[in-house]
Design an enzyme around this catalytic site. Structure first.
Site, PDB file in Angstrom:
ATOM      1  N   ASP A  12       0.989  -0.988   0.084  1.00 30.97           N
ATOM      2  CA  ASP A  12      -0.703   0.097  -0.201  1.00 30.97           C
ATOM      3  C   ASP A  12       1.071   1.275  -0.187  1.00 30.97           C
ATOM      4  O   ASP A  12       2.314   1.403   0.040  1.00 30.97           O
ATOM      5  CB  ASP A  12      -0.640  -0.132   1.683  1.00 30.97           C
ATOM      6  CG  ASP A  12      -1.631   1.211   1.656  1.00 30.97           C
ATOM      7  OD1 ASP A  12      -2.539   1.930   0.391  1.00 30.97           O
ATOM      8  OD2 ASP A  12      -1.802   1.381   2.608  1.00 30.97           O
ATOM      9  N   SER A  13       0.265   2.357  -0.239  1.00 22.97           N
ATOM     10  CA  SER A  13       1.063   3.427  -0.334  1.00 22.97           C
ATOM     11  C   SER A  13       1.189   3.988   1.627  1.00 22.97           C
ATOM     12  O   SER A  13       2.882   4.930   1.316  1.00 22.97           O
ATOM     13  CB  SER A  13       0.693   4.866  -0.210  1.00 22.97           C
ATOM     14  OG  SER A  13      -0.858   4.662   0.419  1.00 22.97           O
ATOM     15  N   TYR A  44      -0.890   7.835  -2.081  1.00 24.98           N
ATOM     16  CA  TYR A  44      -0.502   8.159  -3.930  1.00 24.98           C
ATOM     17  C   TYR A  44      -2.188   8.593  -4.440  1.00 24.98           C
ATOM     18  O   TYR A  44      -2.456   9.271  -5.790  1.00 24.98           O
ATOM     19  CB  TYR A  44      -0.707   6.357  -4.187  1.00 24.98           C
ATOM     20  CG  TYR A  44       0.939   5.837  -3.927  1.00 24.98           C
ATOM     21  CD1 TYR A  44       1.371   6.146  -3.775  1.00 24.98           C
ATOM     22  CD2 TYR A  44       0.145   4.532  -4.582  1.00 24.98           C
ATOM     23  CE1 TYR A  44       2.723   5.594  -3.287  1.00 24.98           C
ATOM     24  CE2 TYR A  44       1.776   3.526  -4.473  1.00 24.98           C
ATOM     25  CZ  TYR A  44       2.807   4.024  -3.439  1.00 24.98           C
ATOM     26  OH  TYR A  44       3.831   3.344  -3.367  1.00 24.98           O
ATOM     27  N   GLY A  45      -2.673   9.229  -3.373  1.00 26.12           N
ATOM     28  CA  GLY A  45      -4.423   9.351  -3.857  1.00 26.12           C
ATOM     29  C   GLY A  45      -4.319  10.309  -4.678  1.00 26.12           C
ATOM     30  O   GLY A  45      -5.657  11.250  -5.527  1.00 26.12           O
ATOM     31  N   CYS A  75      -4.319  -1.097  -1.873  1.00 27.85           N
ATOM     32  CA  CYS A  75      -4.704   0.578  -2.361  1.00 27.85           C
ATOM     33  C   CYS A  75      -4.983   0.629  -3.416  1.00 27.85           C
ATOM     34  O   CYS A  75      -5.361   0.171  -4.330  1.00 27.85           O
ATOM     35  CB  CYS A  75      -2.985   0.982  -1.970  1.00 27.85           C
ATOM     36  SG  CYS A  75      -3.224   2.766  -2.617  1.00 27.85           S
ATOM     37  N   ASN A  76      -6.230   1.495  -2.454  1.00 27.62           N
ATOM     38  CA  ASN A  76      -7.435   1.480  -4.095  1.00 27.62           C
ATOM     39  C   ASN A  76      -7.165   2.041  -5.318  1.00 27.62           C
ATOM     40  O   ASN A  76      -7.298   1.991  -6.166  1.00 27.62           O
ATOM     41  CB  ASN A  76      -8.111   2.189  -3.849  1.00 27.62           C
ATOM     42  CG  ASN A  76      -9.521   1.709  -2.723  1.00 27.62           C
ATOM     43  OD1 ASN A  76     -10.259   0.977  -2.843  1.00 27.62           O
ATOM     44  ND2 ASN A  76      -9.050   1.224  -1.421  1.00 27.62           N
ATOM     45  N   GLU A 154      -5.516   8.997   9.800  1.00 22.53           N
ATOM     46  CA  GLU A 154      -4.553   9.211  10.574  1.00 22.53           C
ATOM     47  C   GLU A 154      -4.460   9.452  12.110  1.00 22.53           C
ATOM     48  O   GLU A 154      -3.622   9.674  12.367  1.00 22.53           O
ATOM     49  CB  GLU A 154      -3.638   9.249   9.542  1.00 22.53           C
ATOM     50  CG  GLU A 154      -3.699   8.271   8.009  1.00 22.53           C
ATOM     51  CD  GLU A 154      -2.221   8.513   7.389  1.00 22.53           C
ATOM     52  OE1 GLU A 154      -1.680   9.170   8.081  1.00 22.53           O
ATOM     53  OE2 GLU A 154      -2.397   7.788   5.922  1.00 22.53           O
ATOM     54  N   CYS A 186     -11.799   3.478  -0.618  1.00 21.09           N
ATOM     55  CA  CYS A 186     -10.246   3.654  -0.025  1.00 21.09           C
ATOM     56  C   CYS A 186     -10.116   2.889   1.527  1.00 21.09           C
ATOM     57  O   CYS A 186     -10.915   3.000   2.368  1.00 21.09           O
ATOM     58  CB  CYS A 186     -10.558   5.561   0.195  1.00 21.09           C
ATOM     59  SG  CYS A 186      -8.752   6.157   1.691  1.00 21.09           S
ATOM     60  N   THR A 187      -8.804   2.645   1.252  1.00 20.98           N
ATOM     61  CA  THR A 187      -8.151   2.055   2.289  1.00 20.98           C
ATOM     62  C   THR A 187      -8.828   2.330   4.041  1.00 20.98           C
ATOM     63  O   THR A 187      -8.427   2.025   5.056  1.00 20.98           O
ATOM     64  CB  THR A 187      -6.443   1.207   2.084  1.00 20.98           C
ATOM     65  OG1 THR A 187      -5.764   3.505   2.297  1.00 20.98           O
ATOM     66  CG2 THR A 187      -6.418   0.214   1.506  1.00 20.98           C
ATOM     67  N   HIS A 188      -8.937   3.555   4.201  1.00 21.31           N
ATOM     68  CA  HIS A 188      -8.441   4.061   5.227  1.00 21.31           C
ATOM     69  C   HIS A 188     -10.073   4.648   6.241  1.00 21.31           C
ATOM     70  O   HIS A 188     -10.315   4.675   7.089  1.00 21.31           O
ATOM     71  CB  HIS A 188      -7.630   5.952   5.221  1.00 21.31           C
ATOM     72  CG  HIS A 188      -6.402   5.576   5.379  1.00 21.31           C
ATOM     73  ND1 HIS A 188      -6.110   5.214   3.758  1.00 21.31           N
ATOM     74  CD2 HIS A 188      -5.791   6.424   5.819  1.00 21.31           C
ATOM     75  CE1 HIS A 188      -4.964   5.423   4.423  1.00 21.31           C
ATOM     76  NE2 HIS A 188      -4.415   6.196   5.746  1.00 21.31           N
TER      77      HIS A 188
HETATM   78  N1  DGL Z   1      -4.357   3.765   0.093  1.00 18.42           N
HETATM   79  C1  DGL Z   1      -4.215   4.732  -0.453  1.00 18.42           C
HETATM   80  C2  DGL Z   1      -6.496   4.424  -1.061  1.00 18.42           C
HETATM   81  O1  DGL Z   1      -6.502   3.691  -0.804  1.00 18.42           O
HETATM   82  C3  DGL Z   1      -5.278   6.058   0.194  1.00 18.42           C
HETATM   83  C4  DGL Z   1      -4.057   6.770   1.153  1.00 18.42           C
HETATM   84  C5  DGL Z   1      -3.798   6.957  -0.041  1.00 18.42           C
HETATM   85  O2  DGL Z   1      -3.962   8.309  -0.322  1.00 18.42           O
HETATM   86  O3  DGL Z   1      -2.035   7.146  -0.567  1.00 18.42           O
HETATM   87  O4  DGL Z   1      -6.506   4.783  -1.967  1.00 18.42           O
END
Ligand code: DGL
Length: 266
Positions: A12-13, A44-45, A75-76, A154, A186-188
């Site tokens: 993941d990012s 990454y988003g 990671c989405n 976070e 999204c993972t969060h």
């Molecule tokens: N892991 C990213 C996602 O699921 C969220 C965090 C990021 O933007 O890196 O898209």
């Protein structure tokens, strides 16, 4: 070592992919996991497709050093923009988080009005929308980028008045679209489920891409006879990051739902 007992690689990012690891541990408790969080380069988003593809390819290369049998793009944003390229480039089965969530959403949506929330990169890629249309042409999808949800999760601000206000602002347009199902793309976002539920109301069905991905990973490993032997002890997780291992350890605990013993910086 028999191929089936080799580890699963997950990247993941940064920290968010731990929500996927949490579900994988529930679903596949005997698997060893190598996790890489690209904390030096997150988020990454908000990045371009080209950059996300480049970073994701480097992450896969890193995981392949551990002879992983299977890779999960937890990671989405990366799944939306880089998965097709990764599958072309690397000779290892790779699963992303989008298709499992889409499959579930189409299955459970009563009227085919599906909302998707995610990062700007995920929403801008139209990946969810395209896949929904491919499976059910009559379904309608409505997207909303919620970039502030990532730092709020976070920070541990999962239920206070600031987060509620932000959620009302982001989710208002989706309520107006009369959606019946919402994909947490999204993972969060699993950490913000309560506040999202409060704003959306109790009648909306939620699809958590982390949960669905874990179920899909189990099905794939079973079908391809790559699932670790049941007789083996509980799987072990090794965590690697590209920066700030101490922060990853501290913040990651909430995402993983348990203490992270050690993290290595690479
Ligand atoms: N892991 C990213 C996602 O699921 C969220 C965090 C990021 O933007 O890196 O898209």
């Amino acid at each position: 070592m028999a191929k089936r007992n080799r580890p699963i690689g997950i990247f993941d990012s940064g920290i968010g992919g731990l929500t996927v690891v949490r579900e994988i541990i529930k679903e596949l408790p005997h698997e060893d996991i190598i996790y890489f969080g690209d904390t030096a380069r997150l988020p990454y988003g908000n990045k371009s497709a080209q950059t996300i593809i480049k970073f994701s390819s480097e992450n896969v290369r890193f995981l392949l050093k551990f002879s992983v049998k299977f890779i999960i793009v937890a990671c989405n944003s990366s799944s939306s923009l880089a998965l097709a390229t990764l599958r072309r480039r690397f000779n290892v089965p790779i699963l992303g988080v989008i298709a499992p969530a889409v499959k579930k959403a189409v299955q459970i949506s009563p009227n085919g009005r599906i909302g998707i929330i995610g990062t700007r990169a995920t929403v801008g890629s139209s990946c969810y929308q395209r896949q929904i249309k491919r499976i059910k042409s009559t379904a309608q999808s409505f997207v909303q980028a919620c970039p502030l949800f990532v730092p709020l999760a976070e920070e541990g601000w999962t239920g206070n008045e600031v987060t509620l206000k932000v959620a009302r602002r982001y989710l208002g347009p989706l309520i107006k679209k009369d959606i019946d199902t919402l994909i947490l793309g999204c993972t969060h976002y699993p950490l913000l489920k309560k506040v999202i539920r409060k704003v959306m109301g109790k009648n909306i069905k939620f699809v958590d891409s982390a949960r669905e991905t874990a179920c899909e990973a189990r099905r794939i490993l079973e079908k391809s006879q790559l699932k670790a032997n049941q007789v083996k002890k509980a799987g072990e997780c090794s965590f690697y990051v590209s920066d700030e291992p101490a922060v990853f350890k501290k913040v990651g605990r909430r995402f993983l739902g348990k203490r992270i013993k050690s993290v290595q910086k690479v």
